[in-house]
Design a protein around this motif. Structure first.
Motif, short mmCIF file in Angstrom:
data_model
loop_
_atom_site.label_atom_id
_atom_site.label_comp_id
_atom_site.label_asym_id
_atom_site.label_seq_id
_atom_site.Cartn_x
_atom_site.Cartn_y
_atom_site.Cartn_z
N LYS A 156 44.04 74.24 66.85
CA LYS A 156 44.22 73.90 65.72
C LYS A 156 43.58 73.49 64.44
O LYS A 156 44.13 73.31 63.60
CB LYS A 156 44.59 72.19 66.59
CG LYS A 156 45.12 72.63 67.59
CD LYS A 156 46.86 73.13 68.10
CE LYS A 156 47.26 73.31 69.20
NZ LYS A 156 46.81 74.06 70.29
N ALA A 157 42.25 73.94 64.41
CA ALA A 157 41.14 73.94 63.73
C ALA A 157 42.02 74.71 62.01
O ALA A 157 42.16 75.54 61.71
CB ALA A 157 40.05 74.12 63.99
N VAL A 158 41.38 73.91 60.93
CA VAL A 158 41.99 74.20 59.39
C VAL A 158 40.63 75.15 59.06
O VAL A 158 41.13 75.81 58.73
CB VAL A 158 41.98 72.91 58.57
CG1 VAL A 158 42.26 72.98 56.77
CG2 VAL A 158 43.34 72.10 58.91
N GLU A 159 40.10 74.78 59.60
CA GLU A 159 38.63 75.71 58.92
C GLU A 159 37.67 76.45 60.61
O GLU A 159 37.52 74.95 61.21
CB GLU A 159 37.53 74.62 58.04
CG GLU A 159 36.20 76.11 57.38
CD GLU A 159 35.29 74.96 56.72
OE1 GLU A 159 34.34 75.09 56.57
OE2 GLU A 159 36.10 74.44 56.43
N LEU A 160 37.26 76.89 60.11
CA LEU A 160 36.36 77.56 61.62
C LEU A 160 35.34 78.25 61.01
O LEU A 160 35.78 79.24 60.06
CB LEU A 160 37.60 78.84 62.30
CG LEU A 160 36.66 79.55 63.62
CD1 LEU A 160 36.06 78.84 64.69
CD2 LEU A 160 37.10 80.30 64.61
N CYS A 177 47.22 81.62 64.37
CA CYS A 177 46.70 80.10 64.64
C CYS A 177 47.06 79.21 62.86
O CYS A 177 47.62 79.13 62.15
CB CYS A 177 45.33 80.10 64.02
SG CYS A 177 44.37 80.39 65.45
N PRO A 178 48.34 78.26 64.20
CA PRO A 178 49.09 77.03 62.91
C PRO A 178 48.48 76.63 61.63
O PRO A 178 49.33 76.90 60.74
CB PRO A 178 50.09 76.40 64.24
CG PRO A 178 48.59 75.66 64.60
CD PRO A 178 48.20 77.08 65.11
N ARG A 179 47.25 76.27 61.24
CA ARG A 179 46.99 75.01 60.40
C ARG A 179 46.06 75.83 59.90
O ARG A 179 44.94 75.57 59.41
CB ARG A 179 46.48 73.79 61.74
CG ARG A 179 47.74 72.95 61.49
CD ARG A 179 47.11 71.83 61.47
NE ARG A 179 46.67 71.39 62.78
CZ ARG A 179 45.06 70.00 62.70
NH1 ARG A 179 45.63 69.02 61.48
NH2 ARG A 179 44.11 69.98 63.27
N LEU A 180 44.54 77.30 60.45
CA LEU A 180 43.70 78.07 59.81
C LEU A 180 43.90 77.77 58.32
O LEU A 180 44.48 78.86 58.80
CB LEU A 180 43.52 79.09 61.63
CG LEU A 180 42.01 79.35 60.81
CD1 LEU A 180 40.65 78.27 61.00
CD2 LEU A 180 41.95 80.88 61.94
#
Length: 242
Positions: A156-160, A177-180
């Motif tokens: 769910k992360a925006v930043e990895l 990934c829906p929000r990455l």
């Protein structure tokens, strides 16, 4: 130990009034039992830059805790009781000796920021994929060498951030990934063929940091899907300017 405990008395008194306990750099070698007098109102706990080798199993009594900082200690593991901190939103564990997370880690339903850089992970900790509120996951400067899980699309992360690992293989499911939006992969062992058209063209990623892998950046710019990626980058930049 007695001297260390007495030296934190003023900090404990301040925390009683504020809910914030700052014990960074106190040369603590053991978890201070006195902390648990504050269980009912402690919201922020900072025990960074000490010499702790373990976390108390009584930590589950800190029912109000929202921010826990344990960076720069000597931790090799976390107790299962950490998973009971239902209000925890920020967990900072940089520069320890962790290789894995507790089995029930996905119970941390409020966790937004997870800092795990500078540890000893060799495998991607799959339990983070089930954290529903996660926004930032930092696993940089570890030793992750195995392929990323096939169900990375659950992230769910925006930043990895996976900079400075030993990755040789990516998972195409990263594209789902829906929000990455931000993916950092600098200084790994990735060949150019791991950056597939699906990842470049079909994902929502608008910042892909890939320098320091097994290819030249001019090769990356020529990949199928690269143009679609660059268009997303430009669109985000223009939006930020207005």
């Amino acid at each position: 130990m007695g001297n260390s405990q007495s030296s934190i008395a003023p900090n404990l008194q301040h925390a009683q009034a504020t809910g914030v306990l700052q014990l960074s750099g106190k040369k603590l070698e053991e978890w201070p039992a006195a902390i648990h007098r504050l269980n009912n109102n402690l919201r922020t706990l900072d025990l960074s830059n000490n010499r702790l080798t373990s976390v108390s199993t009584s930590i589950d009594g800190m029912v109000q805790l929202k921010q826990l900082t344990l960076s720069s200690n000597r931790l090799t593991g976390l107790p299962d009781q950490v998973c009971s901190l239902s209000r925890l939103t920020i967990l900072s564990l940089e520069r320890n000796f962790l290789q894995s997370l507790p089995v029930g880690f996905s119970q941390l339903k409020s966790l937004k920021t997870l800092q795990l850089s500078g540890n000893k992970f060799k495998d991607f900790p799959a339990s983070v994929l089930d954290l529903p509120a996660l926004e930032l996951l930092d696993l940089s400067t570890n030793s992750i060498i195995t392929q990323l899980p096939g169900n990375m699309s659950n992230l769910k992360a925006v930043e990895l951030n996976l900079n400075q690992n030993q990755l040789k293989l990516l998972s195409d499911s990263l594209a789902d990934c829906p929000r990455l939006r931000i993916l950092r992969l600098q200084e790994n062992c990735l060949p150019i063929d791991q950056f597939t058209p699906k990842l470049l063209r079909d994902s929502q990623i608008s910042l892909l940091a890939v320098e320091g892998n097994l290819f030249l950046m001019k090769q990356f710019d020529q990949l199928e899907g690269s143009q679609a990626y660059q268009e997303r980058v430009t669109a985000v930049r223009r939006k930020a300017e207005h």
